[in-house]
Write a protein that holds these residues in place. Structure first.
Motif, PDB file in Angstrom:
ATOM      1  N   PRO A 188      -9.526 -83.440  51.755  1.00  0.00           N
ATOM      2  CA  PRO A 188      -8.814 -84.489  50.903  1.00  0.00           C
ATOM      3  C   PRO A 188      -7.830 -83.825  49.953  1.00  0.00           C
ATOM      4  O   PRO A 188      -8.197 -82.994  49.302  1.00  0.00           O
ATOM      5  CB  PRO A 188     -10.543 -84.623  50.186  1.00  0.00           C
ATOM      6  CG  PRO A 188     -11.522 -84.098  51.065  1.00  0.00           C
ATOM      7  CD  PRO A 188     -10.881 -83.124  51.782  1.00  0.00           C
ATOM      8  N   SER A 218      -2.724 -86.159  57.743  1.00  0.00           N
ATOM      9  CA  SER A 218      -4.064 -86.857  57.281  1.00  0.00           C
ATOM     10  C   SER A 218      -4.700 -85.965  56.238  1.00  0.00           C
ATOM     11  O   SER A 218      -4.464 -84.892  56.157  1.00  0.00           O
ATOM     12  CB  SER A 218      -4.914 -86.954  58.602  1.00  0.00           C
ATOM     13  OG  SER A 218      -5.591 -85.988  58.844  1.00  0.00           O
ATOM     14  N   SER A 219      -5.285 -86.586  55.279  1.00  0.00           N
ATOM     15  CA  SER A 219      -6.197 -86.010  54.159  1.00  0.00           C
ATOM     16  C   SER A 219      -7.544 -86.822  54.156  1.00  0.00           C
ATOM     17  O   SER A 219      -7.824 -87.784  53.541  1.00  0.00           O
ATOM     18  CB  SER A 219      -5.510 -86.188  52.989  1.00  0.00           C
ATOM     19  OG  SER A 219      -3.953 -85.514  52.927  1.00  0.00           O
ATOM     20  N   THR A 220      -8.619 -86.134  54.588  1.00  0.00           N
ATOM     21  CA  THR A 220     -10.042 -86.639  54.756  1.00  0.00           C
ATOM     22  C   THR A 220     -10.903 -85.853  54.698  1.00  0.00           C
ATOM     23  O   THR A 220     -10.656 -84.408  54.638  1.00  0.00           O
ATOM     24  CB  THR A 220     -10.076 -87.416  56.180  1.00  0.00           C
ATOM     25  OG1 THR A 220      -9.971 -86.429  57.239  1.00  0.00           O
ATOM     26  CG2 THR A 220      -8.815 -88.418  56.409  1.00  0.00           C
ATOM     27  N   ASN A 226     -13.378 -87.395  62.052  1.00  0.00           N
ATOM     28  CA  ASN A 226     -12.074 -87.473  61.436  1.00  0.00           C
ATOM     29  C   ASN A 226     -11.109 -86.734  61.972  1.00  0.00           C
ATOM     30  O   ASN A 226      -9.834 -87.092  62.235  1.00  0.00           O
ATOM     31  CB  ASN A 226     -11.871 -87.212  59.863  1.00  0.00           C
ATOM     32  CG  ASN A 226     -12.807 -88.374  58.930  1.00  0.00           C
ATOM     33  OD1 ASN A 226     -12.831 -89.307  59.103  1.00  0.00           O
ATOM     34  ND2 ASN A 226     -13.208 -87.782  57.757  1.00  0.00           N
ATOM     35  N   HIS A 230      -7.865 -88.972  63.634  1.00  0.00           N
ATOM     36  CA  HIS A 230      -6.586 -88.694  63.478  1.00  0.00           C
ATOM     37  C   HIS A 230      -5.649 -88.198  64.179  1.00  0.00           C
ATOM     38  O   HIS A 230      -4.338 -88.457  64.258  1.00  0.00           O
ATOM     39  CB  HIS A 230      -6.317 -88.342  61.865  1.00  0.00           C
ATOM     40  CG  HIS A 230      -7.140 -88.654  60.865  1.00  0.00           C
ATOM     41  ND1 HIS A 230      -6.123 -89.915  59.968  1.00  0.00           N
ATOM     42  CD2 HIS A 230      -8.140 -89.036  59.948  1.00  0.00           C
ATOM     43  CE1 HIS A 230      -6.868 -90.594  58.910  1.00  0.00           C
ATOM     44  NE2 HIS A 230      -8.015 -89.992  59.167  1.00  0.00           N
TER      45      HIS A 230
END
Length: 341
Positions: A188, A218-220, A226, A230
């Motif tokens: 994140p 991607s930022s998850t 995830n 992504h």
């Protein structure tokens, strides 16, 4: 045997015995050794409430844990807590977790401290210009930050991994193999470690006149699902990456699954590097294609933070460094290779 009986046996006050058993420096070494020997021979273990009365300490470290339905506890948190618990057990300390809604976290920390239930605590999941640091500095018990906070002077006690340099080094290595199309599966982006890891990738690319395409980032939350989702998105783009950096081995697990599902080979068609927190249940050397990683043990970080907090509680930290910045190891395995023609 209870404390009063041990006191009568040794001819010493209950306060002196409690202080000796809990490592406080007021008791001289000869008397302490005598007390420890008697406690071992009689099987005496101090009552926690009695210890608190005698020493003024709770014998406990604390954490206020923000809890949301969207962010469950993960393997990284569990591994960190295991290291912290090992050190607490060694010093006969407890560990207290107080759950709180994210918007109520600061008040929960104040409540935990004012209750006297903990002698020290740590802050985690650090963000840019995190207001909890100033609050912690205003409270009367020791604290330490796991991580750092971008945008603030580093005038607080912390332990962190040099995430920026770790990912800069990994990127430089991929560049040396001829890679020109990069992707980043990150944690994140509101968290400090994720910002620093991205900064490390961008720094190394900028040094050779390259940049990280936004569509390849991607930022998850760092989950297998995830990582898979992504990575599949990256692969479906016209100019797919030939090198992927993952913020955790958990994300890499999903990424490798996506690469294989697309009929591609890890280390040949696409190189993969992941950050390895040295999780007990997910070893990168055991992947079907062993992963190249940057590595720093999150369990050891938990142990070290507990060690520093307990030393601060006991007044034994006068020579301890305020800041600890650990360098991650860079470990080459089969998941990285020359860029495909």
């Amino acid at each position: 045997m209870n404390l009063k009986e041990l006191s009568n046996l040794l001819g010493l006050s209950q306060t002196t015995i409690s202080r000796a058993l809990n490592g406080y420096p007021e008791v001289n070494a000869t008397t302490r050794a005598r007390i420890l020997k008697a406690a071992e021979e009689t099987g005496y273990r101090p009552n926690r409430a009695a210890r608190r009365l005698a020493t003024g300490k709770a014998g406990s470290l604390g954490l206020v844990m923000p809890v949301t339905a969207e962010q469950p506890m993960d393997a990284h948190f569990a591994e960190f807590q295991s290291g912290l618990a090992d050190e607490c057990l060694r010093h006969d300390f407890h560990f207290t977790i107080m759950p709180a809604k994210p918007q109520e976290e600061e008040q929960a920390i104040r409540d935990l401290v004012s209750s006297g239930a903990v002698d020290a605590y740590y802050l985690a999941y650090m963000r840019e210009k995190d207001p909890r640091i100033a609050m912690a500095q205003s409270l009367p018990i020791p604290f330490i930050v796991h991580g750092r906070s971008l945008g603030l002077a580093e005038d607080y006690p912390y332990l962190d991994v040099d995430n920026e340099e770790a990912f800069a080094e990994a990127t430089r290595y991929l560049l040396s193999l001829g890679h020109k199309r990069f992707a980043l599966l990150n944690g994140p982006f509101d968290l400090d470690f994720a910002r620093r890891r991205r900064a490390g990738v961008e720094k190394s690319l900028a040094a050779v006149g390259m940049s990280l395409p936004p569509e390849h980032v991607s930022s998850t939350l760092m989950t297998d699902a995830n990582g898979f989702q992504h990575m599949m998105r990256f692969l479906e783009q016209g100019s797919r990456p030939t090198a992927v950096l993952c913020a955790s081995t958990v994300l890499a697990l999903g990424a490798v699954r996506a690469i294989r599902q697309a009929g591609l080979e890890v280390g040949k068609d696409i190189s993969v590097i992941a950050h390895d927190d040295d999780l007990l249940l997910l070893k990168p050397e055991h992947f079907s294609t062993p992963l190249t990683t940057t590595r720093s043990s999150i369990r050891e970080a938990g142990r070290r933070i507990a060690e520093r907090l307990i030393a601060a509680v006991k007044g034994d930290d006068t020579d301890a460094p305020q800041a600890e910045l650990w360098r991650a190891e860079f470990i080459l395995r089969a998941s990285t290779g020359p860029a495909p023609s």
